[in-house]
Design a protein around this motif. Sequence first.
Motif, PDB file in Angstrom:
ATOM      1  N   LEU A 100      34.717  47.134  23.634  1.00 36.40           N
ATOM      2  CA  LEU A 100      36.228  46.733  24.008  1.00 36.40           C
ATOM      3  C   LEU A 100      36.321  45.449  24.688  1.00 36.40           C
ATOM      4  N   GLN A 101      35.296  44.630  25.013  1.00 29.26           N
ATOM      5  CA  GLN A 101      35.643  43.511  25.887  1.00 29.26           C
ATOM      6  C   GLN A 101      35.361  42.452  25.018  1.00 29.26           C
ATOM      7  N   GLY A 102      35.254  42.599  23.837  1.00 32.92           N
ATOM      8  CA  GLY A 102      35.400  41.447  22.938  1.00 32.92           C
ATOM      9  C   GLY A 102      34.571  41.584  21.747  1.00 32.92           C
ATOM     10  N   GLY A 103      33.751  42.695  21.764  1.00 36.36           N
ATOM     11  CA  GLY A 103      32.793  42.883  20.668  1.00 36.36           C
ATOM     12  C   GLY A 103      33.726  43.045  19.219  1.00 36.36           C
ATOM     13  N   ILE A 104      34.856  43.832  19.350  1.00 36.30           N
ATOM     14  CA  ILE A 104      35.537  44.346  18.156  1.00 36.30           C
ATOM     15  C   ILE A 104      36.199  42.718  17.611  1.00 36.30           C
ATOM     16  N   ASP A 105      36.698  41.890  18.746  1.00 32.75           N
ATOM     17  CA  ASP A 105      37.230  40.494  18.216  1.00 32.75           C
ATOM     18  C   ASP A 105      36.282  39.977  17.539  1.00 32.75           C
ATOM     19  N   ARG A 106      34.974  39.680  18.263  1.00 30.99           N
ATOM     20  CA  ARG A 106      34.013  39.085  17.676  1.00 30.99           C
ATOM     21  C   ARG A 106      33.723  39.505  16.188  1.00 30.99           C
ATOM     22  N   ARG A 107      33.538  40.714  15.837  1.00 32.99           N
ATOM     23  CA  ARG A 107      33.209  41.364  14.777  1.00 32.99           C
ATOM     24  C   ARG A 107      34.401  40.910  13.642  1.00 32.99           C
ATOM     25  N   ILE A 108      35.778  41.011  14.024  1.00 23.33           N
ATOM     26  CA  ILE A 108      36.600  40.624  13.112  1.00 23.33           C
ATOM     27  C   ILE A 108      36.685  39.030  12.727  1.00 23.33           C
ATOM     28  N   LYS A 109      36.335  38.274  13.641  1.00 20.70           N
ATOM     29  CA  LYS A 109      36.188  36.797  13.497  1.00 20.70           C
ATOM     30  C   LYS A 109      35.044  36.433  12.811  1.00 20.70           C
ATOM     31  N   GLN A 137      39.697  42.815  -1.641  1.00 23.42           N
ATOM     32  CA  GLN A 137      38.988  43.968  -1.794  1.00 23.42           C
ATOM     33  C   GLN A 137      37.607  43.915  -0.721  1.00 23.42           C
ATOM     34  N   PHE A 138      37.092  43.131  -1.089  1.00 23.22           N
ATOM     35  CA  PHE A 138      35.502  42.716  -0.623  1.00 23.22           C
ATOM     36  C   PHE A 138      35.900  42.739   0.718  1.00 23.22           C
ATOM     37  N   TYR A 139      36.854  41.832   1.370  1.00 24.12           N
ATOM     38  CA  TYR A 139      36.896  41.818   2.890  1.00 24.12           C
ATOM     39  C   TYR A 139      37.387  43.080   3.376  1.00 24.12           C
ATOM     40  N   CYS A 140      38.136  43.637   2.726  1.00 26.91           N
ATOM     41  CA  CYS A 140      38.604  45.078   3.269  1.00 26.91           C
ATOM     42  C   CYS A 140      37.384  46.038   3.487  1.00 26.91           C
ATOM     43  N   ALA A 141      36.393  46.113   2.279  1.00 27.67           N
ATOM     44  CA  ALA A 141      35.338  46.758   2.480  1.00 27.67           C
ATOM     45  C   ALA A 141      34.435  46.294   3.613  1.00 27.67           C
ATOM     46  N   GLU A 142      34.173  45.108   3.745  1.00 25.74           N
ATOM     47  CA  GLU A 142      33.653  44.511   5.171  1.00 25.74           C
ATOM     48  C   GLU A 142      34.298  44.978   6.332  1.00 25.74           C
ATOM     49  N   GLU A 157      31.458  51.301  11.803  1.00 26.37           N
ATOM     50  CA  GLU A 157      30.403  50.924  12.885  1.00 26.37           C
ATOM     51  C   GLU A 157      30.936  51.297  14.138  1.00 26.37           C
ATOM     52  N   ILE A 158      32.230  50.745  14.493  1.00 27.77           N
ATOM     53  CA  ILE A 158      32.769  50.959  15.770  1.00 27.77           C
ATOM     54  C   ILE A 158      33.007  52.387  16.058  1.00 27.77           C
ATOM     55  N   SER A 159      33.599  53.021  15.221  1.00 32.59           N
ATOM     56  CA  SER A 159      34.013  54.236  15.234  1.00 32.59           C
ATOM     57  C   SER A 159      32.778  55.239  15.518  1.00 32.59           C
ATOM     58  N   TYR A 160      31.689  54.764  15.140  1.00 29.03           N
ATOM     59  CA  TYR A 160      30.287  55.772  15.653  1.00 29.03           C
ATOM     60  C   TYR A 160      30.058  55.809  16.890  1.00 29.03           C
ATOM     61  N   LEU A 161      30.663  54.699  17.612  1.00 36.79           N
ATOM     62  CA  LEU A 161      30.542  54.855  19.151  1.00 36.79           C
ATOM     63  C   LEU A 161      31.064  56.100  19.953  1.00 36.79           C
ATOM     64  N   THR A 162      32.272  56.353  19.308  1.00 38.73           N
ATOM     65  CA  THR A 162      33.118  57.705  19.847  1.00 38.73           C
ATOM     66  C   THR A 162      32.347  58.755  19.464  1.00 38.73           C
ATOM     67  N   GLU A 163      31.658  59.024  18.151  1.00 34.41           N
ATOM     68  CA  GLU A 163      31.126  59.828  17.708  1.00 34.41           C
ATOM     69  C   GLU A 163      29.774  60.220  18.410  1.00 34.41           C
TER      70      GLU A 163
END
Length: 183
Positions: free
Chosen positions: A57-66, A79-84, A91-97
Amino acid sequence: MSILNRDVVVAIRFVTSCVTAGFLIFFISALSGEDLIKNQNTIKQLEAIQSEITAELQGGIDRRIKQLGEVPEVDPYRQFYCAELAKEIHEISYLTEKQKIAFDAFNVRDFEHKSGRLVAYSETGNLKQLLNELETVKRELKNSANLLDKKRSKLVRQRTAYIILFFVLWLGIFLYYGRGVLR
């Protein structure tokens, strides 16, 4: 010589009262249905999950997107970008799981449904829906962090209560042994 014997007797009473209080605490906790060792391990597990969520939440998501770079306009690359992007969201959603698994609230069907939606959006190159899913995952992460904090606080309060009870029992038993009632 009697001073040495008196010191040894006090030390024995001290240790005996400590061990007795410890056994009483574990007996009381067992009667109440609590496992103090398991609770301590659960606290450590919840802290580890919460630190992972906080880092994302403190920047990991933004770093992944960048790291993915700019969104391409050409369809196969998009489509390749959307797949990535879908892979990163998964992977981020797995943390809630992980939080749901820790609370025994994991639902396999729900997770499969989310994964299916991400795959469908990535196959069609629907970047807008993927970004909406990312916002949903961010909200879920914040909710998971709050739930983890509440559960950890409850377990820490419970642990603190048992520690205080241990010292009260220890003092009471030491005074009981010290009065000469049990020799």
